[in-house]
Motif scaffolding. Structure first.
Motif, short mmCIF file in Angstrom:
data_model
loop_
_atom_site.label_atom_id
_atom_site.label_comp_id
_atom_site.label_asym_id
_atom_site.label_seq_id
_atom_site.Cartn_x
_atom_site.Cartn_y
_atom_site.Cartn_z
N ALA A 47 0.82 -1.22 0.00
CA ALA A 47 0.00 0.00 0.00
C ALA A 47 0.85 1.26 0.00
CB ALA A 47 -0.93 -0.01 1.22
N GLY A 48 1.96 1.22 0.73
CA GLY A 48 2.74 2.44 0.89
C GLY A 48 3.98 2.56 0.03
N LYS A 49 4.51 1.43 -0.45
CA LYS A 49 5.81 1.47 -1.12
C LYS A 49 5.81 1.03 -2.58
CE LYS A 49 7.91 2.78 2.66
NZ LYS A 49 8.58 4.12 2.77
N LEU A 50 4.78 0.33 -3.03
CA LEU A 50 4.74 -0.12 -4.42
C LEU A 50 4.33 1.04 -5.31
CD1 LEU A 50 5.08 -2.52 -6.36
CD2 LEU A 50 2.65 -2.98 -6.06
N ASP A 51 5.16 1.38 -6.28
CA ASP A 51 4.92 2.55 -7.12
C ASP A 51 3.66 2.38 -7.96
OD1 ASP A 51 7.21 3.62 -6.10
OD2 ASP A 51 8.46 3.14 -7.84
N GLU A 210 16.89 -8.84 -11.94
CA GLU A 210 15.58 -9.41 -12.28
C GLU A 210 14.40 -8.53 -11.90
OE1 GLU A 210 17.20 -13.97 -11.44
OE2 GLU A 210 15.95 -12.92 -9.99
N ILE A 211 14.53 -7.75 -10.83
CA ILE A 211 13.41 -6.96 -10.32
C ILE A 211 13.36 -5.62 -11.04
CG2 ILE A 211 12.44 -5.85 -8.26
CD1 ILE A 211 13.79 -8.00 -6.58
N VAL A 212 12.17 -5.21 -11.41
CA VAL A 212 11.99 -3.93 -12.11
C VAL A 212 12.32 -2.77 -11.17
CG1 VAL A 212 10.20 -4.91 -13.59
CG2 VAL A 212 9.55 -3.71 -11.50
N CYS A 213 12.68 -1.65 -11.72
CA CYS A 213 12.93 -0.46 -10.93
C CYS A 213 11.66 -0.11 -10.13
CB CYS A 213 13.31 0.70 -11.84
SG CYS A 213 13.58 2.26 -10.99
N GLY A 214 11.79 0.04 -8.84
CA GLY A 214 10.64 0.31 -7.98
C GLY A 214 9.97 -0.94 -7.46
N GLY A 215 10.40 -2.11 -7.95
CA GLY A 215 9.84 -3.36 -7.46
C GLY A 215 10.25 -3.65 -6.02
N LEU A 216 9.52 -4.53 -5.38
CA LEU A 216 9.73 -4.81 -3.96
C LEU A 216 10.22 -6.24 -3.72
CD1 LEU A 216 6.53 -3.15 -2.42
CD2 LEU A 216 8.80 -2.12 -2.74
N MET A 217 10.93 -6.41 -2.62
CA MET A 217 11.35 -7.74 -2.19
C MET A 217 11.18 -7.84 -0.68
SD MET A 217 14.80 -9.98 -2.96
CE MET A 217 15.98 -8.67 -2.60
N VAL A 218 10.48 -8.87 -0.24
CA VAL A 218 10.29 -9.15 1.17
C VAL A 218 11.13 -10.37 1.54
CG1 VAL A 218 8.65 -10.09 2.86
CG2 VAL A 218 8.03 -8.09 1.48
N LEU A 219 11.96 -10.22 2.55
CA LEU A 219 12.78 -11.31 3.07
C LEU A 219 12.39 -11.57 4.52
CD1 LEU A 219 16.28 -10.22 1.68
CD2 LEU A 219 14.66 -11.85 0.66
N ILE A 220 11.97 -12.79 4.80
CA ILE A 220 11.64 -13.20 6.16
C ILE A 220 12.62 -14.32 6.52
CG2 ILE A 220 9.85 -14.16 7.67
CD1 ILE A 220 7.80 -13.09 5.61
N PHE A 221 13.30 -14.17 7.63
CA PHE A 221 14.34 -15.15 7.93
C PHE A 221 14.53 -15.32 9.44
CE2 PHE A 221 16.20 -10.97 7.52
CZ PHE A 221 17.10 -10.86 8.57
N PRO A 222 14.93 -16.52 9.85
CA PRO A 222 15.29 -16.72 11.24
C PRO A 222 16.71 -16.24 11.46
CG PRO A 222 15.56 -18.77 10.05
CD PRO A 222 15.05 -17.75 9.06
N GLY A 223 16.97 -15.64 12.58
CA GLY A 223 18.31 -15.13 12.84
C GLY A 223 18.52 -14.89 14.31
N ILE A 224 19.52 -14.09 14.61
CA ILE A 224 19.81 -13.76 16.00
C ILE A 224 19.75 -12.25 16.17
CG2 ILE A 224 21.21 -15.81 16.41
CD1 ILE A 224 23.71 -14.12 15.98
N PRO A 225 19.30 -11.80 17.32
CA PRO A 225 19.27 -10.35 17.57
C PRO A 225 20.67 -9.76 17.48
CG PRO A 225 17.97 -11.54 19.22
CD PRO A 225 18.74 -12.57 18.44
#
Length: 368
Positions: A47-51, A210-225
């Motif tokens: 809603a807020g970031k996709l051009d 591969e991603i168009v200019c303005g395109g978005l990528m969401v990364l969800i990952f397990p990690g450590i603080p």
């Protein structure tokens, strides 16, 4: 040239296929919770970031889920993305009354992934055209400027391969008697870290093309603080327990100690700070959002025995394949019986470990 770029040879670590007792399809509720928590974050991101220009200029909106495994988690994630894009499209274009674009979804994982189960499980009422794209996401998967939204959940912690120094007897990073960096020396940790840095550079560079200019990528990952020592995180404690079980089997003569010495789990639990540094080095993406996801490995009831069984079944669904490939199938039941007993005996130590699940939103910058 494009065909050559896709020929990146990587080791494959598929989740356990099928729909059996220890299958990933039946033992990935923890990962499913991450998808659920991320739903509103993805909705807000789109809603807020996709051009607006991307929506108005695209007759086909293309989504890629990297490291999709076998479902059903990937279908939930894709549906969340699709609904959020449709909602934004209708908001911007309601006065023009245009037709909502077609949606094409690419499900990506290694060639050894159980794509048969994935495709037979596809929702009948899906509002998109589905395609499978086999191959490592540490190389190119799609044509240039062809993808509008990339999603990847619980996948980028897997390295492209085991750092070679870990199995070299002449290397200071030889990881004798251990299967991870949890209780190893600094040289081993540095080898894992170096492999992560190299892999993430390749991952981001491929996606940048591969991603168009303005395109978005969401990364969800397990990690450590940030600031947490690797020995204090739950996955490391988990692998330390599993490694001790393999050594027990070696002492009993069921497997050779040399086999254990040559086996290492190819995962790296990064901190948000480490991913931020990788994105900054790449320079092609801006970080538009990041959140800690409130996840826990505890069962809903909080009962220790149930939680131990929960952890054991989820771990087996994830690592059974690479253990079977290295040691053979005969030891699996004995190994995980040993693991379950030790986990029960050391559950307070396991619970004391720290773990985080993180959400990052990246946006493709304009090309220089």
């Amino acid at each position: 040239m494009a065909a050559e770029e896709t020929k990146v040879l990587q080791e494959a670590y598929p989740m356990k296929g099928g729909d059996g007792l220890y299958s990933y399809a039946k033992n990935s509720t923890y990962q499913r919770k991450a998808t659920g928590y991320a739903k509103e974050l993805i909705k807000a991101a789109i809603a807020g970031k996709l051009d607006k220009e991307i929506l108005l200029s695209s007759k086909t909106f293309r989504i890629a889920d990297l490291g999709c495994s076998v479902g059903p988690n990937t279908f939930s994630a894709v549906q969340n993305i699709l609904e959020a894009v449709e909602s934004k499209y209708q908001y911007y274009c309601q006065e023009l009354n245009p037709q909502i674009p077609d949606f094409q979804v690419f499900f990506n994982d290694h060639t050894s992934n159980d794509f048969n189960l994935l495709f037979t499980s596809l929702p009948n009422d899906r509002g998109y055209y589905a395609a499978g794209v086999p191959g490592s996401f540490y190389g190119r998967l799609f044509p240039e400027n062809s993808i509008h939204f990339v999603h990847s959940s619980y996948a980028i912690q897997w390295l492209s391969g085991v750092p070679k120094e870990l199995v070299n007897k002449n290397s200071p990073a030889w990881n004798k008697g251990r299967i991870h960096y949890s209780s190893s020396g600094d040289e081993v940790v540095m080898a894992y870290k170096a492999q992560f840095d190299k892999d993430m550079e390749q991952f981001l560079q491929a996606r940048a093309q591969e991603i168009v200019c303005g395109g978005l990528m969401v990364l969800i990952f397990p990690g450590i603080p940030n600031g947490t020592h690797h020995s204090q995180n739950q996955p490391s404690i988990n692998f330390e327990i599993l490694g001790s079980c393999l050594m027990d089997l070696a002492r009993k003569g069921m497997i050779s100690e040399e086999k254990v010495d040559s086996f290492n789990i190819p995962t790296y639990n990064m901190s948000p700070q480490e991913l931020e540094a990788a994105v900054e080095r790449n320079g092609c993406f801006s970080i538009e959002g990041k959140e800690n996801l409130p996840l826990s490995v505890q069962s809903d009831s909080g009962d220790q025995n149930i939680s131990g069984q929960f952890v054991e079944s989820h771990l087996r669904a994830v690592v059974e394949g690479i253990i079977k490939q290295h040691f053979g199938e005969k030891i699996l039941d004995v190994l995980f019986d040993c693991y379950r007993r030790k986990l029960h005996e050391n559950f307070s130590i396991f619970e004391s470990g720290k773990m985080g699940s993180f959400f990052f939103l990246l946006k493709r910058r304009a090309a220089n």
